[in-house]
Design an enzyme around this catalytic site. Structure first.
Site, PDB file in Angstrom:
ATOM      1  N   GLU A  44      -6.150 -64.963  52.998  1.00  0.00           N
ATOM      2  CA  GLU A  44      -5.891 -66.092  52.470  1.00  0.00           C
ATOM      3  C   GLU A  44      -5.316 -66.169  51.041  1.00  0.00           C
ATOM      4  OE1 GLU A  44      -8.908 -70.110  52.616  1.00  0.00           O
ATOM      5  OE2 GLU A  44      -9.733 -68.189  52.399  1.00  0.00           O
ATOM      6  N   LYS A 118      -4.808 -75.420  57.018  1.00  0.00           N
ATOM      7  CA  LYS A 118      -6.459 -75.281  57.178  1.00  0.00           C
ATOM      8  C   LYS A 118      -7.152 -76.590  57.385  1.00  0.00           C
ATOM      9  CE  LYS A 118     -10.330 -72.897  55.014  1.00  0.00           C
ATOM     10  NZ  LYS A 118     -10.656 -72.066  54.062  1.00  0.00           N
ATOM     11  N   CYS A 155      -9.724 -68.873  57.532  1.00  0.00           N
ATOM     12  CA  CYS A 155     -11.234 -68.691  56.924  1.00  0.00           C
ATOM     13  C   CYS A 155     -12.296 -69.556  57.441  1.00  0.00           C
ATOM     14  CB  CYS A 155     -10.883 -68.668  55.277  1.00  0.00           C
ATOM     15  SG  CYS A 155     -12.526 -68.112  54.636  1.00  0.00           S
TER      16      CYS A 155
END
Length: 280
Positions: A44, A118, A155
């Site tokens: 990330e 994300k 994540c």
């Protein structure tokens, strides 16, 4: 003939500046290519520290456009050089005030295929991401690459099963999950959630975590990156929990069809019964 894809991932320590961080990943990618890898993914916001341990406006400096910013442009050149597909997670600025936690996907010929943003943004101690990022608004793309159909989930997304499933419904064979997760918060989930997602959705997952401590907080990123197959089995050993590492593994994509025929989870779905899942 078996449909085996040699895939790679990098879990890296922060070098202290973006230029040396990008250069280090370029060398890992070249080594992966020498070892025969055809696709590689990074952690990330790979070219920056995990600045979300604090809430400071100075860290907007890490943001850049996608795909025309310097890092993605450089990674496109690297893809052409190595002949590998590359998954490139960065801090994206779309326009003034519009920032996203993003991963660009670059094909083996250097062409830009698109981006994933994300969806789920945490805001808890040590992970102050809502200060920086808007929730993703680009859906659940699956990219047709030189090695197969590739998805990305970033994540904190991994705690939400809906996105894993949507990527499967969209045809993903391998999903990269670039992360920055630390010891003590949810470490015991790390080797539970992604294997479970791989089983439930019957595809391969590449789980990538940072490693070490950085200057903006006390988070101890514990590495232990891995590949997991559609049966929930680790492909080779899990990476170190203390050291930087390049993992290269052979993934037999024929296993996806084998498992889907045997377990038939997609056949037995009941979307007609799931209306309650999307009620506010």
């Amino acid at each position: 003939m078996a449909n085996v894809v040699r895939a790679a991932l990098v879990q890296a320590t922060w070098t202290g500046d973006s230029e040396s961080m990008v250069a280090k990943h370029e060398e890992h990618a070249r080594e992966a290519a020498r070892l025969g890898a055809r696709i590689i993914g990074f952690q990330e916001v790979f070219n920056a520290p995990y600045f979300c341990q604090v809430q400071e406006p100075e860290h907007y400096r890490w943001a850049e456009p996608v795909p025309d910013g310097p890092t993605v442009t450089r990674m496109r050149e690297l893809a052409r050089e190595t002949g590998m597909v590359i998954v490139v997670p960065v801090f994206e600025v779309e326009q003034s005030g519009f920032y996203y936690n993003t991963a660009a996907v670059i094909d083996a010929d250097g062409s830009y295929l698109g981006k994933y943003r994300k969806h789920h943004i945490p805001q808890v101690a040590g992970f102050w991401e809502k200060y920086y990022f808007r929730p993703g608004n680009a859906g659940w793309p699956v990219f047709d690459t030189a090695v197969g159909r590739i998805g990305v989930y970033i994540c904190y997304d991994r705690h939400f099963p809906e996105g894993w499933r949507q990527l499967g419904l969209n045809g993903a064979q391998l999903v990269f999950n670039p992360s920055a997760t630390s010891r003590g918060l949810s470490a015991y989930l790390w080797q539970l959630e992604q294997p479970a997602a791989a089983v439930a959705n019957e595809y391969f997952v590449a789980a990538i975590n940072r490693v070490g401590q950085e200057e903006y907080g006390d988070n101890d990123f514990y590495g232990t990156s891995y590949f997991v197959d559609p049966r929930g089995r680790f492909v080779g050993d899990v990476a170190s929990d203390t050291s930087e590492e390049l993992l290269v593994r052979d993934l037999d994509f024929d296993l996806i069809e084998e498992v889907r025929r045997q377990w038939a989870f997609y056949r037995d779905r009941r979307p007609d019964a799931y209306e309650g899942l999307v009620r506010p």
